[in-house]
Design an enzyme around this catalytic site. Structure first.
Site, PDB file in Angstrom:
ATOM      1  N   HIS A  74      44.105  28.636  31.716  1.00 29.69           N
ATOM      2  CA  HIS A  74      42.810  28.455  31.043  1.00 29.69           C
ATOM      3  C   HIS A  74      42.393  26.983  31.151  1.00 29.69           C
ATOM      4  CE1 HIS A  74      42.586  32.286  28.286  1.00 29.69           C
ATOM      5  NE2 HIS A  74      42.616  32.566  29.563  1.00 29.69           N
ATOM      6  N   HIS A 112      35.692  41.034  29.211  1.00 34.46           N
ATOM      7  CA  HIS A 112      35.656  39.641  28.729  1.00 34.46           C
ATOM      8  C   HIS A 112      35.035  38.775  29.810  1.00 34.46           C
ATOM      9  CE1 HIS A 112      36.753  35.978  26.831  1.00 34.46           C
ATOM     10  NE2 HIS A 112      37.982  35.851  27.260  1.00 34.46           N
ATOM     11  N   GLU A 168      35.248  35.401  30.129  1.00 34.52           N
ATOM     12  CA  GLU A 168      35.896  34.140  30.524  1.00 34.52           C
ATOM     13  C   GLU A 168      36.195  34.210  32.026  1.00 34.52           C
ATOM     14  OE1 GLU A 168      39.025  32.777  27.912  1.00 34.52           O
ATOM     15  OE2 GLU A 168      38.937  30.769  28.790  1.00 34.52           O
ATOM     16  N   ASP A 202      38.374  33.582  34.148  1.00 40.04           N
ATOM     17  CA  ASP A 202      39.593  34.125  34.770  1.00 40.04           C
ATOM     18  C   ASP A 202      39.516  35.645  34.915  1.00 40.04           C
ATOM     19  OD1 ASP A 202      39.724  33.989  31.957  1.00 40.04           O
ATOM     20  OD2 ASP A 202      41.907  34.010  31.904  1.00 40.04           O
ATOM     21  N   HIS A 213      39.454  37.301  22.714  1.00 41.49           N
ATOM     22  CA  HIS A 213      39.662  35.915  22.352  1.00 41.49           C
ATOM     23  C   HIS A 213      38.334  35.160  22.158  1.00 41.49           C
ATOM     24  CE1 HIS A 213      40.332  32.255  25.229  1.00 41.49           C
ATOM     25  NE2 HIS A 213      40.705  31.813  24.062  1.00 41.49           N
ATOM     26  N   ASP A 255      42.660  40.013  26.954  1.00 42.06           N
ATOM     27  CA  ASP A 255      43.502  38.913  26.477  1.00 42.06           C
ATOM     28  C   ASP A 255      44.489  39.364  25.387  1.00 42.06           C
ATOM     29  OD1 ASP A 255      42.655  36.829  28.085  1.00 42.06           O
ATOM     30  OD2 ASP A 255      41.103  36.152  26.712  1.00 42.06           O
ATOM     31  N   TYR A 296      52.136  32.892  24.395  1.00 41.96           N
ATOM     32  CA  TYR A 296      50.740  33.264  24.642  1.00 41.96           C
ATOM     33  C   TYR A 296      49.956  33.283  23.324  1.00 41.96           C
ATOM     34  CZ  TYR A 296      46.834  36.002  26.459  1.00 41.96           C
ATOM     35  OH  TYR A 296      45.592  36.433  26.823  1.00 41.96           O
ATOM     36  N   HIS A 315      46.726  39.687  31.342  1.00 36.33           N
ATOM     37  CA  HIS A 315      47.696  38.639  31.689  1.00 36.33           C
ATOM     38  C   HIS A 315      49.099  39.178  31.431  1.00 36.33           C
ATOM     39  CE1 HIS A 315      44.587  35.576  31.998  1.00 36.33           C
ATOM     40  NE2 HIS A 315      44.156  35.871  30.793  1.00 36.33           N
TER      41      HIS A 315
HETATM   42 FE1  FEO Z   1      39.926  34.565  27.248  1.00 39.63          FE
HETATM   43 FE2  FEO Z   1      42.191  35.187  29.906  1.00 39.63          FE
HETATM   44  O1  FEO Z   1      40.580  34.752  29.033  1.00 39.63           O
END
Ligand code: FEO
Length: 393
Positions: free
Chosen positions: A25, A81, A83, A85, A147, A166, A194, A227
């Protein structure tokens, strides 16, 4: 390296295992085991892609998708999500599947427009709404702030698979994909690292959502985060761990000491304090801020009862590594701590007051006024340290 695994009769994991990606991140989290990014492809009468991947992975991701699709095309894209990634290669996926429909939360729609500056069409889905995909049904479970505000889980009802993005993630890059391929210690450690560095400040939302999931009586055959590890054998265990984490459960008598010493006097205080604590059966973990990985420190601090911060003076403030860890503590908000500040100085000790003020802003309980003294700790200061530890309980 991107590889795929079939995880049931119609769902494929597409995983990027980035062994050298030790900055997760951005550089906000430091890992030592690399990082991994999971997306999932459901291949049936209708084909659905759950989450994409970071932009630098787009080329390899698209090649992998093409192989799996084998001439067919994606019908649905789920953006759990925004974000980057998870959404960074969205536009490349759209080139591959220009007629696909994209499903996301309302917050995600707004964010996607800001990220890509394109008038792509998004189908906004409500909390608990369902998408009929012919032979299977997807249910959308909004999970704001797990998240970011836009997050959601997607539940594949017939197969009882939760795509949790996440949520329930872990920081590992290895090629073992399932929970039962790891020891319980490895699993817990990866989940805790994490949670402490990503999910911890969102704990009140986690608590609320776990209670809601309980009330929905959903069953899970697989929990598939974006992840790290997929859960199949230890599903109740990871949910129980999250219940402990979001309730800020502490380990009594666990002490995390974080210090920085310029010329060795604060180092001597640290050793004195730590040895007295160990003699009193405290579980003591000592970290030098400039030496240790701050993300590992946060993992250990999350369930500690005590936080001791020791610092030298640096021009009327504290040195940079102490500033960095204090900012992380303020940002990630571990709760239920008792704290003590200590350190040495040459001619000014206002730095300890500043640390005290910063920690007080977190509603921690200060167990004693800062322990400080000029230069090296003398016999009196060592005796004082002992008396404080003796009075802890
Ligand atoms: Fe909140 Fe893996 O992104």
């Amino acid at each position: 390296m991107i590889y795929t695994k079939k995880i049931n009769s119609r769902v494929y994991l597409i995983r990027a295992s980035e062994f050298n990606d030790l900055n997760f991140h951005g550089a906000t989290i430091k890992t030592e085991m690399g990082s991994s990014y999971n997306s999932y492809l459901i291949i049936d009468e209708k084909i659905t892609l759950v989450d994409t991947m970071d932009e630098p992975l787009a080329k390899e991701f698209i090649t992998t998708l093409e192989k799996l699709l084998d001439g067919r095309t994606i019908d649905n894209i789920i953006i759990n999500h925004v974000e980057p990634d998870h959404s960074g290669s969205y536009e490349e996926v759209l080139k591959l599947a220009p007629n696909a429909k994209t499903y996301c939360s309302a917050k995600a729609e707004t964010a996607m427009k800001h990220l890509f500056f394109q008038e792509h069409e998004y189908e906004v889905v409500d909390h608990l709404s369902e998408l009929d995909c012919g032979n299977y049904t997807l249910q959308f479970i909004h999970t704001p702030f797990i998240h970011w505000p836009d997050n959601m889980f997607t539940y594949l009802k017939e197969d009882k698979i939760l795509f949790s993005n996440d949520g329930f993630g872990s920081l590992l890059s290895g090629t073992k994909i399932y929970d039962d391929q790891y020891s319980k210690f490895e699993l817990e450690d990866a989940a805790k690292l994490y949670y402490a560095n990503i999910v911890l400040p969102c704990s009140r939302y986690v608590k609320k959502k776990l209670a809601e999931l309980d009330s929905l009586n959903l069953e899970f055959n697989l929990i598939c985060p974006s992840h790290g590890i997929i859960y199949r054998s230890y599903i109740s265990e990871i949910i129980d761990l999250y219940k402990q984490y979001c309730n800020h459960t502490i380990k009594p008598k666990k002490v995390v000491m974080i210090y920085e010493s310029i010329w060795g006097s604060t180092d001597t205080c640290t050793r004195e304090l730590a040895s007295v604590l160990v003699e009193k059966d405290y579980d003591v973990q000592v970290f030098k801020a400039s030496v240790h990985n701050p993300s590992l420190i946060m993992k250990e601090l999350m369930d500690a009862e005590y936080l001791f911060i020791g610092s030298s003076n640096f021009n009327n403030t504290y040195p940079g590594p102490i500033a960095d860890i204090i900012e992380r503590i303020i940002a990630l908000k571990p709760q239920n701590k008792k704290f003590l500040v200590y350190g040495s100085y040459g001619w000014a000790h206002v730095h300890l007051k500043k640390i005290e003020e910063q920690l007080s802003s977190l509603s921690y309980t200060e167990i004693e006024q800062p322990i400080y003294g000029q230069y090296r700790p003398d016999k009196a200061r060592k005796e004082y340290i002992k008396s404080i530890v003796n009075n802890l309980e």
